[in-house]
Design a protein around this motif. Sequence first.
Motif, PDB file in Angstrom:
ATOM      1  N   GLU A 258       0.828   3.965   7.379  1.00  0.00           N
ATOM      2  CA  GLU A 258       1.576   2.692   7.381  1.00  0.00           C
ATOM      3  C   GLU A 258       1.417   1.212   6.810  1.00  0.00           C
ATOM      4  O   GLU A 258       2.703   0.898   6.059  1.00  0.00           O
ATOM      5  N   GLU A 259       0.551   1.129   6.480  1.00  0.00           N
ATOM      6  CA  GLU A 259      -0.103   0.214   6.015  1.00  0.00           C
ATOM      7  C   GLU A 259       0.022   0.317   4.541  1.00  0.00           C
ATOM      8  O   GLU A 259      -0.180  -1.283   3.721  1.00  0.00           O
ATOM      9  N   PHE A 260      -0.250   1.671   3.644  1.00  0.00           N
ATOM     10  CA  PHE A 260      -0.269   1.793   2.753  1.00  0.00           C
ATOM     11  C   PHE A 260       0.917   1.008   1.683  1.00  0.00           C
ATOM     12  O   PHE A 260       0.153   0.184   0.408  1.00  0.00           O
ATOM     13  N   PRO A 261       2.068   0.874   1.501  1.00  0.00           N
ATOM     14  CA  PRO A 261       2.828   0.717   0.419  1.00  0.00           C
ATOM     15  C   PRO A 261       3.426  -1.265   0.935  1.00  0.00           C
ATOM     16  O   PRO A 261       3.039  -1.631  -0.715  1.00  0.00           O
ATOM     17  N   GLU A 262       2.621  -1.982   1.129  1.00  0.00           N
ATOM     18  CA  GLU A 262       2.229  -3.651   1.125  1.00  0.00           C
ATOM     19  C   GLU A 262       0.993  -3.529   0.841  1.00  0.00           C
ATOM     20  O   GLU A 262       1.157  -4.404   0.111  1.00  0.00           O
ATOM     21  N   GLY A 263       0.140  -2.964   1.655  1.00  0.00           N
ATOM     22  CA  GLY A 263      -0.983  -3.417   0.924  1.00  0.00           C
ATOM     23  C   GLY A 263      -0.813  -2.450  -0.334  1.00  0.00           C
ATOM     24  O   GLY A 263      -1.910  -3.007  -1.632  1.00  0.00           O
TER      25      GLY A 263
END
Length: 278
Positions: A156-161
């Motif tokens: 879930e954090e991947f796109p922003e990361g």
Amino acid sequence: FWLKCCRAQPTLQRALLPVVSRSLLRVFSSIMPSDPIIVGYHKIRGLGAPLRMICYYKGEKFINAGYGADMKEKWFGEVKPTLAKKNSCINLPYIVDGDDVITQSNTCALYLGRKLGTDTDANFAKNHTVLDQTMDLRNDLMKVVYAFSGVVKTKEEFPEGAKQHIAGTTTANFTKLEGFCVGPYMCGAKPESGDFMLFEMLDQHSSICKSIGEPDILDSFPKLKALHAAMKAEPTLASYFASDCYVKWAQNNGLFTHFTGQGADFEYGPSVEELVQP
């Protein structure tokens, strides 16, 4: 004439025999079939993709060994202990070429570049710099696509990361590589081993941009975009770009990654060992 001279002069015969023997050995070695090299890595693109690409590019027959969901048994339990007897540094990726066992990513790339003739002595330092700079970029990417470093802990954090990675370290590394590129490839008219490593990173980052709805970062770097396009257009790589190991395999380890580059229904699958004849 030479036969008569050798018969008449035993000393000359003894002197010439080793030279003739070595020449005959080279001739026989060139015509006798040999076992194909083995390129071993995880059953993903990653650091194995450039090595496979070099073989495809040069038309080199090879065994593509990809370790999948059963790698604990296949790689750690069977293959690695055997190869460690010949090279105690053994890891993934590796190359087996006859009695030689080569490991470490850049060493494998340089070995194939020298063996298959993509690399030149004149460009050794520049090509090696490309390999090293590309590895810097790849190491930063690993912090984003895997949870191990703690930078991006969940999918879930991947796109922003990924957005932060693209805007930060990717842009910094691409800027360096853009300035270092002669064109159309990094060292000039033909690709060397560093270009194959770099292509995989260009391709993966372009794919990541598409997946998170960001503009393709390659559009901001015309030389790198041209290099990517030139590689895709290489006639001898057409079969590679149609192969399962490019089209269907994950970009990163399917067991652990936040981003495979494949669809939601992707399955990692068991290990494979296949003969590739480009």
